[in-house]
Design a protein around this motif. Structure first.
Motif, PDB file in Angstrom:
ATOM      1  N   ASP A   2       0.848  -1.186   0.000  1.00 35.56           N
ATOM      2  CA  ASP A   2       0.000   0.000   0.000  1.00 35.56           C
ATOM      3  C   ASP A   2       0.886   1.240   0.000  1.00 35.56           C
ATOM      4  OD1 ASP A   2       0.467   1.055   2.672  1.00 35.56           O
ATOM      5  OD2 ASP A   2      -0.766  -0.578   3.416  1.00 35.56           O
ATOM      6  N   ASN A   3       0.295   2.342  -0.388  1.00 41.13           N
ATOM      7  CA  ASN A   3       1.085   3.561  -0.538  1.00 41.13           C
ATOM      8  C   ASN A   3       1.650   4.044   0.788  1.00 41.13           C
ATOM      9  OD1 ASN A   3      -0.323   3.158  -2.980  1.00 41.13           O
ATOM     10  ND2 ASN A   3      -0.068   5.294  -3.504  1.00 41.13           N
ATOM     11  N   THR A   4       0.938   3.830   1.885  1.00 41.14           N
ATOM     12  CA  THR A   4       1.427   4.252   3.189  1.00 41.14           C
ATOM     13  C   THR A   4       2.690   3.482   3.558  1.00 41.14           C
ATOM     14  OG1 THR A   4      -0.837   4.718   3.862  1.00 41.14           O
ATOM     15  CG2 THR A   4       0.802   4.552   5.611  1.00 41.14           C
ATOM     16  N   TYR A   6       4.712   2.081   1.492  1.00 43.59           N
ATOM     17  CA  TYR A   6       5.781   2.514   0.587  1.00 43.59           C
ATOM     18  C   TYR A   6       6.421   3.798   1.098  1.00 43.59           C
ATOM     19  CZ  TYR A   6       8.242   4.953  -2.994  1.00 43.59           C
ATOM     20  OH  TYR A   6       9.214   5.668  -3.640  1.00 43.59           O
ATOM     21  N   ASN A   7       5.600   4.758   1.495  1.00 41.09           N
ATOM     22  CA  ASN A   7       6.135   6.041   1.956  1.00 41.09           C
ATOM     23  C   ASN A   7       7.089   5.849   3.132  1.00 41.09           C
ATOM     24  OD1 ASN A   7       4.684   7.427   0.010  1.00 41.09           O
ATOM     25  ND2 ASN A   7       2.949   7.786   1.354  1.00 41.09           N
ATOM     26  N   GLN A   8       6.759   4.955   4.030  1.00 39.62           N
ATOM     27  CA  GLN A   8       7.630   4.682   5.170  1.00 39.62           C
ATOM     28  C   GLN A   8       8.931   4.026   4.706  1.00 39.62           C
ATOM     29  OE1 GLN A   8       5.125   2.311   7.672  1.00 39.62           O
ATOM     30  NE2 GLN A   8       4.094   4.085   8.556  1.00 39.62           N
ATOM     31  N   ALA A  10      10.259   4.120   1.642  1.00 44.28           N
ATOM     32  CA  ALA A  10      11.008   5.003   0.741  1.00 44.28           C
ATOM     33  C   ALA A  10      11.816   6.037   1.510  1.00 44.28           C
ATOM     34  CB  ALA A  10      10.060   5.688  -0.230  1.00 44.28           C
ATOM     35  N   ALA A  11      11.386   6.338   2.719  1.00 45.02           N
ATOM     36  CA  ALA A  11      12.134   7.293   3.537  1.00 45.02           C
ATOM     37  C   ALA A  11      13.475   6.714   3.977  1.00 45.02           C
ATOM     38  CB  ALA A  11      11.310   7.692   4.753  1.00 45.02           C
ATOM     39  N   GLN A  31       8.559   2.762  -6.949  1.00 50.45           N
ATOM     40  CA  GLN A  31       8.838   4.198  -6.872  1.00 50.45           C
ATOM     41  C   GLN A  31       8.136   4.940  -8.005  1.00 50.45           C
ATOM     42  OE1 GLN A  31      13.196   4.210  -6.912  1.00 50.45           O
ATOM     43  NE2 GLN A  31      13.131   5.312  -4.963  1.00 50.45           N
ATOM     44  N   ALA A  34       4.459   5.328  -7.310  1.00 53.21           N
ATOM     45  CA  ALA A  34       4.234   6.351  -6.295  1.00 53.21           C
ATOM     46  C   ALA A  34       4.419   7.747  -6.879  1.00 53.21           C
ATOM     47  CB  ALA A  34       5.175   6.133  -5.119  1.00 53.21           C
ATOM     48  N   ASP A  35       5.451   7.938  -7.696  1.00 51.58           N
ATOM     49  CA  ASP A  35       5.712   9.243  -8.308  1.00 51.58           C
ATOM     50  C   ASP A  35       4.573   9.680  -9.223  1.00 51.58           C
ATOM     51  OD1 ASP A  35       8.121   9.345  -6.966  1.00 51.58           O
ATOM     52  OD2 ASP A  35       9.326   8.792  -8.731  1.00 51.58           O
ATOM     53  N   SER A  37       1.498   8.899  -8.647  1.00 47.63           N
ATOM     54  CA  SER A  37       0.300   8.868  -7.791  1.00 47.63           C
ATOM     55  C   SER A  37      -0.653   7.745  -8.175  1.00 47.63           C
ATOM     56  CB  SER A  37      -0.429  10.223  -7.823  1.00 47.63           C
ATOM     57  OG  SER A  37       0.409  11.235  -7.325  1.00 47.63           O
TER      58      SER A  37
END
Length: 70
Positions: A2-4, A6-8, A10-11, A31, A34-35, A37
């Motif tokens: 899920d995108n959430t 991924y965001n964690q 990717a950081a 990536q 996500a870029d 959207s």
């Protein structure tokens, strides 16, 4: 996936953090989604992988080989 999540990840991660080239390419495609959207889910990721040189098919074959070598 899920995108959430991924965001964690990717950081903290980049494609270069992965040892296997197939894993680097997989993370890179995530990536890209996500870029753009786009949703990060199995259907969208599978379609994206198929568009890029059949990576999904190679990953599947490698996973099958790993399971059969156990």
């Amino acid at each position: 996936l899920d995108n959430t999540a991924y965001n964690q990840a990717a950081a903290m991660l980049t494609p270069d953090d992965f040892v296997l080239d197939s894993h680097r390419k997989l993370f890179f495609r995530i990536q890209e989604l996500a870029d753009l959207s786009k949703p990060i889910d199995l259907v969208t990721l599978s379609e994206e992988l198929l568009r890029h040189n059949g990576l999904y098919q190679r990953l599947h074959a490698m996973q099958f080989q790993d399971v059969t070598n156990v």
